[in-house]
Design a protein around this motif. Sequence first.
Motif, short mmCIF file in Angstrom:
data_model
loop_
_atom_site.label_atom_id
_atom_site.label_comp_id
_atom_site.label_asym_id
_atom_site.label_seq_id
_atom_site.Cartn_x
_atom_site.Cartn_y
_atom_site.Cartn_z
N HIS A 115 30.37 38.58 2.44
CA HIS A 115 30.56 37.37 3.24
C HIS A 115 29.20 36.70 3.35
CE1 HIS A 115 34.20 39.57 4.41
NE2 HIS A 115 34.68 38.44 4.91
N PHE A 116 29.09 35.52 2.76
CA PHE A 116 27.78 34.87 2.67
C PHE A 116 27.90 33.40 3.01
CE2 PHE A 116 24.53 32.47 0.34
CZ PHE A 116 23.38 33.12 0.76
N GLY A 117 26.86 32.87 3.64
CA GLY A 117 26.85 31.44 3.93
C GLY A 117 25.71 31.08 4.86
N ALA A 118 25.77 29.87 5.37
CA ALA A 118 24.70 29.33 6.20
C ALA A 118 25.24 28.88 7.54
CB ALA A 118 24.02 28.16 5.49
N LEU A 119 24.49 29.18 8.59
CA LEU A 119 24.73 28.62 9.91
C LEU A 119 23.65 27.58 10.16
CD1 LEU A 119 25.25 31.96 11.90
CD2 LEU A 119 26.97 30.61 10.67
N THR A 120 24.03 26.35 10.43
CA THR A 120 23.05 25.31 10.71
C THR A 120 23.08 24.99 12.20
OG1 THR A 120 24.58 23.48 10.31
CG2 THR A 120 23.37 24.34 8.42
N PHE A 121 21.93 24.54 12.69
CA PHE A 121 21.78 24.31 14.12
C PHE A 121 21.23 22.92 14.36
CE2 PHE A 121 21.96 28.80 13.56
CZ PHE A 121 22.59 29.27 14.68
N GLY A 122 21.74 22.31 15.43
CA GLY A 122 21.26 21.00 15.84
C GLY A 122 20.02 21.14 16.70
N ASP A 123 19.78 20.09 17.51
CA ASP A 123 18.60 20.12 18.36
C ASP A 123 18.66 21.31 19.31
OD1 ASP A 123 17.62 17.84 17.22
OD2 ASP A 123 18.54 16.50 18.70
#
Length: 445
Positions: A204-212
């Motif tokens: 299970h692979f991927g990216a978590l992106t975050f805002g301010d």
Amino acid sequence: MTIFEFDTLGTIRFLLPGDDGYEEASTVSVRTGSPAVVAQPANAAEVATAVRFAADNGLTLSVRAGGHSGSGHSTNDGGLVIDLSRMTQMSVADDSLVTIGGGATWGAVADFLRPYELAISSGDTRSVGVGGLTLGGGVGWMVREHGLALDQLVEAEVVTATGDVLTANESENDDLFWALRGGGGNFGVVTRFTFRAHELAGVHFGALTFGDTDLETLLRGWRDAMREAPERLNSTFLSMPAFGEDAPGGVTILVNYAGLDDDEATAAIAPLLALDGLASNSIQRTAYSELLSEPMHPPQGIRVANNNGFASDFSDVVVDAVARMYTALPGSVLMIRYLRGSFNTVDPSVTAFAFRDSETLIISAAFFPEDAPDSATDAYQAQWNTLLPHLQGIYGNFSALTSDLATPQMYPPPTLARLARIKAQYDPGDLFDQNHNIRPAADWR
């Protein structure tokens, strides 16, 4: 293509300037060299002949596997390059031992092992050579569960400076085997690797992106989640500036759970999903070979300054220091790789790779116009230096420092002293010096 047929050389494929394939074989990721000749051997015996030829003729000798070579050592000007690109054979034994030619790349290895539902924790870039990465360490997407790439190495076939072809493992030439695992290309040309692979049907692979969000708070939350996470969960914290419309920048946590069980993966990843500021989640099931990426290179005309170091304890004090450093360097890149797990369980005396007590590897890079004054890079370096009281050593595979600067930082003094003694045994003339060089013992006293 030019074929030399001499009594002393046999028939080896050689490329001279102007020959088809010469420029490609002379090029690495950071520069194009101009060697007098490129040798493309097909087996260990031909590698040995090329090594003796370089020694007999006083030629600078570089060894090229994948050609990634961020330090530029895999090519040269006026010397001999041994290009291992014809030596890419692979095989799998019933006991999950995988034999790999010295010129293979990790992407090709992952593709080859996929039908067997096997994997070797390597790096995270497809085109990186098996040789360079393994001999220098190999911090990959399963480092917490299986350690470094070199921790999975069980045997190597090595051509030494005298042209001898040796087998190195725990019972045969064990001193050489110890030195190869972390000592880089200082001791010979590794023409064949044998690794212990691991069962892996997928990830299970991927990216978590975050805002301010507050950087210190997010770093602490990420660290705390990883401290409690199973070793099958690996992640890298990445903060990037914008690189155009297709790369808007911001904070990303790259995540890999080594396994296809959805419930286990969900439970392992859940604490990361609970971090404040989560904006998107691209984690999905995929093959291990699919998560290996192509390298990113800065555009032409850009000057790059970079540093890295290990933190034995990614404490609140270190987190705050990292955040202050990064905030003071707008436009820079911050990458933090979480290591705690099997990486730490290997006794430091077992291999030449040091700093086994580290929790994280911290990497920083800044980008400047090619004509930027030295004062700009000096200011960047001054900010990085504020972290040094909290760090130990450097990771040589990520360092472009000159050998005199890099090598003493890569190893504690006792490790470096032992490496220098083994260097004096196998390469007393320092023929293999195009690397983060370990000079023979007398030079280190």
